[in-house]
Design an enzyme around this catalytic site. Structure first.
Site, PDB file in Angstrom:
ATOM      1  N   PHE A 106       0.831  -1.217   0.000  1.00  0.00           N
ATOM      2  CA  PHE A 106       0.000   0.000   0.000  1.00  0.00           C
ATOM      3  C   PHE A 106       0.860   1.259   0.000  1.00  0.00           C
ATOM      4  CE2 PHE A 106      -0.117   2.436   3.970  1.00  0.00           C
ATOM      5  CZ  PHE A 106       0.743   1.683   4.759  1.00  0.00           C
ATOM      6  N   LYS A 107       2.125   1.129   0.395  1.00  0.00           N
ATOM      7  CA  LYS A 107       2.991   2.307   0.441  1.00  0.00           C
ATOM      8  C   LYS A 107       3.207   2.927  -0.946  1.00  0.00           C
ATOM      9  CE  LYS A 107       5.381   1.367   4.774  1.00  0.00           C
ATOM     10  NZ  LYS A 107       4.781   0.079   5.211  1.00  0.00           N
ATOM     11  N   ASP A 108       2.861   2.200  -1.995  1.00  0.00           N
ATOM     12  CA  ASP A 108       2.953   2.768  -3.342  1.00  0.00           C
ATOM     13  C   ASP A 108       2.072   4.008  -3.497  1.00  0.00           C
ATOM     14  OD1 ASP A 108       4.818   1.008  -4.516  1.00  0.00           O
ATOM     15  OD2 ASP A 108       3.264  -0.501  -4.823  1.00  0.00           O
TER      16      ASP A 108
END
Ligand SMILES: *Cc1c(COP(=O)(O)O)cnc(C)c1O
Length: 437
Positions: A106-108
């Site tokens: 999710f850090k994208d």
């Protein structure tokens, strides 16, 4: 959008300053002075919009005075170029898959948006922006791939040698271009200490334009609100109204964004903060005593955080009113043993393979449902990473069933390139001063 510091409510900085500083000098966190509401008309019809459309609407509500409309639209569309689907497990349980971006985590969302915002604000002819990142695994990959090829930027990633999974290492070491990776003979804490020392070093500060890309940057928080709104839109299409979001939490940036979305008008019935043994927040919500502890290692290692850096923000959002937070956010913690059992249960019951962080969020929805049997809200747990990034926790049977995304197949054919350094600062400083190598 003007921002203040949680340590000084009189401070005022622009969004651009907040993005490049990451953190105010007083060591507080930047918070928006006003949290604007999304238009009612938009929220009432949100099910008609796509993820990029929703993302643009939110971004423009917050940032229309900072970045002109057409530029912001292009920026958002470039940053959010992958999906965040809601997958049904049973009648009232869904998993929100946030791992379809380039680094499979999710850090994208945060890293891609932040890199593009930084690039947008960089002027031609300015000194190259040097991003230094320490990573225990997921942050580095998202930041490397987020900045890869972004003009006028260079990324240097420090990772603990031998302590990240193969997919994570490949994401750090196969990029080339403006991304350099260094394997440090030490732990994640050693990597973090080196980066901190670099930021404090006068000689380095004079020579380079150093910036960090860590999860407290306001430009990483904002784009994480997008998928909460988009999940709500998907649920509305299916006829659900009351939503319970369960969020696997470490630094509390992900759930912090959910709470910001709530403040902007997203109807959420209940948030659940799910942690591993690093349970500073669950303990606080129970006892009222906020006591940080050194982190302990778990299978859900991206959540091994003893002093969650975004918690101050959440307190600030609710005027440090613990009662209000306690109502809106329920917290549960799980051991490694329970995590493995959770992974197995999800596989046996739903034929779904969840990474350890995701499994913890699932377990928390169950714990919540047991305590609140009359709650009719649909349970949505967030899946923060693809299972292939954490292969060691799965049984042989599960491992054989993990489908490798195309991104990983490509990685395996690439050449790895990285330097190796000890954990002493002098060696790292020399590396930086020597320039390209
Ligand atoms: C970073 C990360 C988390 C924790 O997110 P926070 O915003 O730090 O709470 C959870 N799961 C995975 C896979 C991560 O990479």
């Amino acid at each position: 959008m003007k921002l203040y510091s949680t340590n000084n409510k009189d401070l005022r900085v622009s969004f651009q300053e907040a993005v490049f500083n990451s953190m105010p000098l007083d060591k507080g966190l930047y918070m928006p002075l006003n949290i604007p509401q999304l238009e009612k008309e938009f929220l009432d019809h949100i099910e008609k919009y796509s993820l990029p459309e929703i993302a643009y609407q939110i971004a423009s509500t917050l940032l229309k005075d900072e970045i002109p409309t057409a530029d912001l639209k292009a920026l958002v569309e470039d940053a959010v170029n992958f999906d965040a689907p809601l997958v049904k497990l049973d009648e009232d349980t869904f998993v929100l898959e946030l791992f379809h971006g380039p680094s499979l985590a999710f850090k994208d969302f945060g890293a891609r948006f932040m890199s593009r915002v930084m690039a947008y604000f960089l002027k031609d002819g300015e000194l190259l922006l040097d991003v230094l990142v320490a990573t225990s695994g997921d942050t580095g990959g998202a930041v490397a791939l987020g900045f890869l090829g972004v003009p006028n930027t260079r990324v240097t990633i420090l990772f603990p040698k031998g302590k990240v999974s193969e997919v994570q290492r490949l994401q750090l070491t196969t990029n080339g271009k403006n991304v350099r990776a260094i394997a440090i003979d030490g732990t994640f804490d050693d990597c973090q200490a080196l980066v901190k020392q670099a930021f404090a070093d006068e000689e380095l500060k004079a020579k380079f334009r150093l910036t960090s890309a860590n999860s407290i940057n306001i430009a990483r928080l904002i784009p994480q609100t997008f998928y909460y709104f988009n999940a709500y839109a998907q649920l509305k299409r299916k006829g659900f109204k009351e939503v319970v979001f369960s969020v696997p939490s470490g630094n509390f940036g992900n759930i912090g964004a959910g709470l910001l979305a709530y403040k902007m008008g997203l109807p959420v019935h209940q948030f659940i903060a799910a942690t591993n043994a690093n349970d500073t927040v669950p303990r606080f919500l129970e006892s009222g005593i906020y006591e940080t502890k050194p982190s302990v290692q778990t299978y859900a290692n991206a959540m091994d955080v003893g002093a969650p850096s975004n918690w101050v923000r959440i307190m600030d959002l609710f005027n440090t009113d613990r009662k209000v937070i306690q109502e809106l956010v329920k917290a549960y913690r799980f051991t490694d043993e329970e995590t493995l059992a959770g992974i197995k249960e999800i596989f046996d019951k739903f034929n779904y393979i969840a990474c350890p962080h995701t499994a913890i969020a699932y377990l928390a929805t169950k714990a919540y449902a047991e305590k609140n049997p009359t709650d009719k809200g649909v349970k949505v747990f967030l899946s923060t990473a693809h299972a292939c990034k954490f292969p060691e926790v799965f049984s042989a049977e599960m491992q054989s069933k993990i489908e490798l995304p195309a991104q990983v197949e490509t990685l395996k054919n690439k050449v790895e390139l990285y330097s190796e350094l000890g954990k002493d600062f002098e060696g790292f400083k020399e590396y930086l001063l020597m320039g390209d190598q």
